[in-house]
Scaffold this motif. Structure first.
Motif, PDB file in Angstrom:
ATOM      1  N   HIS A 255       0.842  -1.200   0.000  1.00 22.27           N
ATOM      2  CA  HIS A 255       0.000   0.000   0.000  1.00 22.27           C
ATOM      3  C   HIS A 255       0.877   1.250   0.000  1.00 22.27           C
ATOM      4  CE1 HIS A 255      -4.138   1.586   1.568  1.00 22.27           C
ATOM      5  NE2 HIS A 255      -3.601   2.392   0.665  1.00 22.27           N
ATOM      6  N   TRP A 277      -0.390  -7.623   4.323  1.00 23.32           N
ATOM      7  CA  TRP A 277      -0.547  -6.223   3.880  1.00 23.32           C
ATOM      8  C   TRP A 277       0.456  -5.355   4.607  1.00 23.32           C
ATOM      9  CZ3 TRP A 277      -1.848  -2.072   7.126  1.00 23.32           C
ATOM     10  CH2 TRP A 277      -2.183  -0.862   6.501  1.00 23.32           C
ATOM     11  N   LEU A 292      -6.797   0.154   5.548  1.00 25.60           N
ATOM     12  CA  LEU A 292      -7.141  -1.210   5.149  1.00 25.60           C
ATOM     13  C   LEU A 292      -8.428  -1.608   5.854  1.00 25.60           C
ATOM     14  CD1 LEU A 292      -6.464  -4.060   3.903  1.00 25.60           C
ATOM     15  CD2 LEU A 292      -5.363  -4.563   6.110  1.00 25.60           C
TER      16      LEU A 292
END
Length: 376
Positions: A255, A277, A292
């Motif tokens: 990200h 993530w 998220l």
């Protein structure tokens, strides 16, 4: 891990090289030629093209074998429509107007591939790859294409690949190399559906999302650098609906875009993964926040680093206001702290060392309770 990546990448390249130039994928059957009307059973994957250049689309009933139906043009000769089965028929030549009408009435969106060999997964050479993927929770591939460069999906369009396996020629000597090209680049508003990202080096840097985007039923056979990277900026959302990722020596979702959100629903992992993530820890002009929201995720394998030490599932930068909201996760063999679920860190600028602060529960940044996690 690296050796497996290299072997899978080499196998995929060998599959591509073994294909012979044809007007249909290897092992497929031509059902009609350009300008004719074909008929197929419900939800049949159809290839359109020639000389090993194909566009794919899942179709039902009658359709025009034409560029308008498949959303792409392959010049230089008469194209053919083909399927992996013989349960199809052709009729008289269709006019260009009926071709357009057929295309607009189809419920499936078009899908594309670029100049590369397409290989049916029913062929002997590729069956072992498809079988291995299927045993890990990935649908069996309906064909394989290794492209010479990144496939760009234009803004506000959808590409449905009918579970083709798509990759890119190797961009590095091993999957730890940074800066590899993605297999797919999604412009703002683009959607990618029903596709298998080739494993190992042919998976390269997976999918790049440049704005709002949707990844629906996307499966990664063997994550190379990363599975998907969110680059979109403030207010942009990457939606991940269904799908899975097998193995990840680094991370699955990267990200980068400040002010953006990744929303994940009903996603699964298989094999060893190091991280699920991560908010970028040292991007250029780093900052935040990044968000998220992940619901219904199942972690079926171990969470470990390549050296065998413990990994962790999520890492965010608390100093930049990042937030991870987690609900209804299932983690195989989980006990509190093993693996760590949400790690808060201090984000830094390039060249500086990032510091992890440890695992946190039910904070302003790690919005997750123990009751949100089920061990199985």
């Amino acid at each position: 891990m690296k050796m497996r990546h290299a072997l899978v990448g080499t196998l995929a390249l060998a599959l591509t090289a073994s294909a012979w130039a044809a007007n249909r994928p290897k092992g497929w059957v031509t059902i009609c030629t350009e300008g004719q009307t074909c008929s197929v059973a419900a939800n049949t994957n159809v290839a359109f093209g020639r000389a090993d250049q194909f566009f794919y689309k899942v179709l039902s009933g009658s359709f025009a074998c034409a560029e308008a139906t498949f959303g792409g043009k392959i010049a230089g000769g008469k194209n053919e429509c083909s399927t992996a089965t013989t349960s199809a028929s052709s009729s008289s030549v269709a006019s260009s107007s009926s071709s357009t009408a057929t295309s607009s009435s189809s419920s499936s969106k078009s899908s594309s591939s670029s100049v590369a060999s397409s290989i049916s997964s029913s062929s002997t050479s590729s069956s072992s790859v498809a079988s291995s993927a299927s045993s890990s929770g990935i649908p069996a591939a309906t064909g394989t294409t290794i492209n010479s460069t990144t496939v760009t999906i234009p803004a506000n369009t959808t590409r449905d690949y009918g579970f083709q396996r798509i990759g890119i020629v190797a961009q590095a000597s091993n999957c730890d190399d940074e800066g590899q090209k993605p297999v797919f680049k999604l412009e703002d508003g683009a959607s990618l559906k029903n596709v298998i990202i080739a494993g190992g080096l042919n998976g390269s840097d997976g999918v790049h999302c440049e704005g709002n985007c949707t990844l629906e039923n996307v499966h990664w056979e063997d994550v190379c650098e990363d599975a998907a990277t969110m680059l979109g900026g403030s207010g942009k959302i990457m939606k991940v609906i269904g799908g899975s990722a097998s193995h990840a020596s680094d991370k699955i979702f990267q990200h980068n875009g400040k002010g953006s959100t990744i929303q994940i629903t009903n996603f699964s992992t298989y094999g060893d993964v190091q991280r699920f993530w991560a908010s970028c820890g040292n991007c250029s002009s780093n900052g935040g926040p990044r968000y998220l929201v992940a619901t219904g995720v199942t972690i079926n394998g171990k969470v470990v680093k390549p050296d065998g030490s413990a990994g962790y599932l999520l890492r965010l930068n608390s100093n930049y206001g990042d937030k991870a909201t987690i609900r209804s996760w299932k983690i195989k063999g989980w006990t509190k702290g093993n693996p760590k679920v949400c790690v808060q860190a201090i984000g830094v600028q390039p060249g500086e060392a990032q510091t992890n602060q440890g695992e946190f529960w039910n904070t302003a940044y790690c919005d997750v309770k123990e009751s949100d996690i089920t061990s199985f």
